[in-house]
Design an enzyme around this catalytic site. Sequence first.
Site, PDB file in Angstrom:
ATOM      1  N   ALA A  92       5.164  95.478 -51.161  1.00  0.00           N
ATOM      2  CA  ALA A  92       6.341  94.902 -51.676  1.00  0.00           C
ATOM      3  C   ALA A  92       6.500  95.343 -53.049  1.00  0.00           C
ATOM      4  O   ALA A  92       6.409  94.561 -53.932  1.00  0.00           O
ATOM      5  CB  ALA A  92       6.237  93.220 -51.504  1.00  0.00           C
ATOM      6  N   LEU A  93       6.444  96.768 -53.025  1.00  0.00           N
ATOM      7  CA  LEU A  93       6.612  97.128 -54.465  1.00  0.00           C
ATOM      8  C   LEU A  93       7.899  96.988 -55.385  1.00  0.00           C
ATOM      9  O   LEU A  93       8.919  96.852 -54.469  1.00  0.00           O
ATOM     10  CB  LEU A  93       6.393  98.820 -54.488  1.00  0.00           C
ATOM     11  CG  LEU A  93       4.981  99.331 -53.485  1.00  0.00           C
ATOM     12  CD1 LEU A  93       5.030 100.865 -53.538  1.00  0.00           C
ATOM     13  CD2 LEU A  93       3.720  98.702 -54.271  1.00  0.00           C
TER      14      LEU A  93
ATOM     15  N   GLY B   1       7.537  96.752 -61.336  1.00  0.00           N
ATOM     16  CA  GLY B   1       6.136  96.686 -62.183  1.00  0.00           C
ATOM     17  C   GLY B   1       5.099  97.589 -61.570  1.00  0.00           C
ATOM     18  O   GLY B   1       4.450  98.416 -62.087  1.00  0.00           O
ATOM     19  N   HIS B   2       4.931  97.572 -60.204  1.00  0.00           N
ATOM     20  CA  HIS B   2       4.140  98.589 -59.435  1.00  0.00           C
ATOM     21  C   HIS B   2       4.744 100.094 -59.753  1.00  0.00           C
ATOM     22  O   HIS B   2       3.784 100.910 -60.220  1.00  0.00           O
ATOM     23  CB  HIS B   2       4.141  98.734 -58.106  1.00  0.00           C
ATOM     24  CG  HIS B   2       3.747  97.180 -57.200  1.00  0.00           C
ATOM     25  ND1 HIS B   2       4.790  96.125 -57.080  1.00  0.00           N
ATOM     26  CD2 HIS B   2       2.650  96.676 -57.525  1.00  0.00           C
ATOM     27  CE1 HIS B   2       3.711  95.194 -56.643  1.00  0.00           C
ATOM     28  NE2 HIS B   2       2.564  95.450 -56.816  1.00  0.00           N
TER      29      HIS B   2
END
Length: 276
Positions: A29-30, A33-34
Amino acid sequence: MQVLETISDLREYRKNVKESVGFVPTMGALHKGHQSLIERSLKENFHTITSVFVNPTQFGANEDFSAYPRPLEKDLALCEKLGVDVVFVPKISEMYPYKSEQRLKLYAPKFLSHSLEGAMRKGHFDGVAQVVLRLFHLVNPTRAYFGKKDAQQLLIIQHLVKDLLLDIEIVPCEIVRDSDHLALSSRNVYLNAVERKQALAIPKALENIQQAIDMGEKACEMLKKIGLEILKNLEVDYLEFCNHKLEPLKIIEPTNTLILVAARAGKTRLLDNLWV
């Protein structure tokens, strides 16, 4: 970009890589932030490996393991667009070949894991320790990237790496926020429009606490009152002032203070923090 599903394939890839390896472990669920973690790894290493694994051992009995978002195709498309070298997508049976009662038990250090999130989510950080150490063992990265938003998790992982003498640099990365200042989280998708507006009290509380500190207020009790007043329409699990060993503070200690908040907007539990 290679998508690897088995430990044997990952080991074969890793065996042939001699240069530096950056590692970004995720549960999928990128979001942006990722993306910021991946982009930093790409800048600082010859190779970047990302993992997508929803780890069952860090979810409690009444938590959202089955409901946790798993948009794998979207995640893989983002990783490929960014230039990730390998995405490791193991099945649970790969990461945990034995049943729970047959596994070697790993426990997060109590002095860092018993309070705050650890008190609210019994066994959560033991599960985090289980999966992160397994992934470190498999990937053997030069550097691993973690966001500061999950501050307690970051401190525990830093401690584990030092305690177990692992030759891995843990790179803390700044919290990424949306345009309305809400900290990015995979769980933000659960918020409806009304709940999202309510959730903005969380970053607002931290901003007002920071402003009060900048104006000279150092007493944590007074600063907590400022924050709780702004959070009064949310269900607050905690708003705590700690040092970097997660010991409670009465007075702000410059460069050694963490202000951590967990609160619910509707049914969605959100975390945020401020490093002072």
